[in-house]
Write a protein that holds these residues in place. Structure first.
Motif, PDB file in Angstrom:
ATOM      1  N   UNK A 142       0.876  -1.163   0.000  1.00  0.00           N
ATOM      2  CA  UNK A 142       0.000   0.000   0.000  1.00  0.00           C
ATOM      3  C   UNK A 142       0.919   1.220   0.000  1.00  0.00           C
ATOM      4  N   UNK A 143       1.167   1.778  -1.175  1.00  0.00           N
ATOM      5  CA  UNK A 143       2.143   2.863  -1.325  1.00  0.00           C
ATOM      6  C   UNK A 143       1.520   4.239  -1.466  1.00  0.00           C
ATOM      7  N   UNK A 144       0.212   4.343  -1.502  1.00  0.00           N
ATOM      8  CA  UNK A 144      -0.438   5.631  -1.710  1.00  0.00           C
ATOM      9  C   UNK A 144      -0.243   6.574  -0.527  1.00  0.00           C
TER      10      UNK A 144
ATOM     11  N   UNK B   7      -7.214  -4.060  -6.425  1.00  0.00           N
ATOM     12  CA  UNK B   7      -6.377  -3.444  -7.445  1.00  0.00           C
ATOM     13  C   UNK B   7      -6.690  -1.961  -7.436  1.00  0.00           C
ATOM     14  N   UNK B   8      -5.764  -1.130  -6.972  1.00  0.00           N
ATOM     15  CA  UNK B   8      -5.969   0.311  -6.906  1.00  0.00           C
ATOM     16  C   UNK B   8      -4.875   0.956  -7.750  1.00  0.00           C
ATOM     17  N   UNK B   9      -5.229   1.299  -8.993  1.00  0.00           N
ATOM     18  CA  UNK B   9      -4.257   1.802  -9.962  1.00  0.00           C
ATOM     19  C   UNK B   9      -4.674   3.176 -10.474  1.00  0.00           C
TER      20      UNK B   9
ATOM     21  N   UNK C 204      -1.940   0.816 -17.683  1.00  0.00           N
ATOM     22  CA  UNK C 204      -1.781  -0.081 -16.531  1.00  0.00           C
ATOM     23  C   UNK C 204      -0.983  -1.289 -16.998  1.00  0.00           C
ATOM     24  N   UNK C 205       0.240  -1.391 -16.479  1.00  0.00           N
ATOM     25  CA  UNK C 205       1.135  -2.490 -16.831  1.00  0.00           C
ATOM     26  C   UNK C 205       1.484  -3.227 -15.547  1.00  0.00           C
ATOM     27  N   UNK C 206       1.208  -4.528 -15.494  1.00  0.00           N
ATOM     28  CA  UNK C 206       1.486  -5.258 -14.263  1.00  0.00           C
ATOM     29  C   UNK C 206       1.608  -6.748 -14.527  1.00  0.00           C
TER      30      UNK C 206
ATOM     31  N   UNK D 113      -1.294   2.150  -6.464  1.00  0.00           N
ATOM     32  CA  UNK D 113      -1.476   2.657  -5.099  1.00  0.00           C
ATOM     33  C   UNK D 113      -1.410   1.515  -4.088  1.00  0.00           C
ATOM     34  N   UNK D 114      -2.097   0.418  -4.390  1.00  0.00           N
ATOM     35  CA  UNK D 114      -2.078  -0.736  -3.481  1.00  0.00           C
ATOM     36  C   UNK D 114      -2.554  -1.974  -4.225  1.00  0.00           C
ATOM     37  N   UNK D 115      -2.195  -3.108  -3.630  1.00  0.00           N
ATOM     38  CA  UNK D 115      -2.560  -4.382  -4.236  1.00  0.00           C
ATOM     39  C   UNK D 115      -2.726  -5.439  -3.152  1.00  0.00           C
TER      40      UNK D 115
END
Length: 116
Positions: free
Chosen positions: A20-22, A60-62, A68-70, A95-97
């Motif tokens: 969770x990087x947001x 999935x919070x992008x 969107x590349x994942x 933002x988070x996964x």
């Protein structure tokens, strides 16, 4: 075609937050280029051999202002656990996964033994 059923087959499953990087401005949200996050998962009980593991996105919070590349995979699978690995690249912002996982494999049996 006959299918054999192994009565010693077991299933373990779970759901794990990978990042969770947001909130704190982490690199998945603020960075660019190749980025990777790993999260270790331990099975509730060991399998007799490394199981088959499937992972899927459960949250999935992008950011949608860029492509969107994942990639989401299971790596380093052992009898005791594995790693959930999320990768992104270029200008994609995550933002988070959270990842759901399921492991299917052979369970140990009390009569199993090894000869050295």
């Amino acid at each position: 075609m006959k299918r054999l059923r192994n009565p010693r087959t077991g299933v373990d499953q779970g759901d794990v937050g990978v990042f969770s990087d947001f909130e704190d401005g982490g690199e998945m949200w603020t960075g660019s280029g190749p980025r990777e996050r790993r999260r270790a998962v331990q099975f509730s009980a060991a399998f007799a051999r490394p199981p088959a593991v499937q992972v899927s996105v459960s949250l999935w919070d992008m950011d949608t202002s860029a492509a969107i590349r994942a990639e989401l995979v299971a790596e380093n699978i052992t009898c005791e656990g594995f790693e959930v690995v999320f990768r992104t690249w270029a200008d994609s912002r995550a933002a988070r996964l959270r990842a759901a996982w399921m492991a299917i494999g052979e369970l140990p049996h009390a009569d199993d033994w090894d000869v050295d």
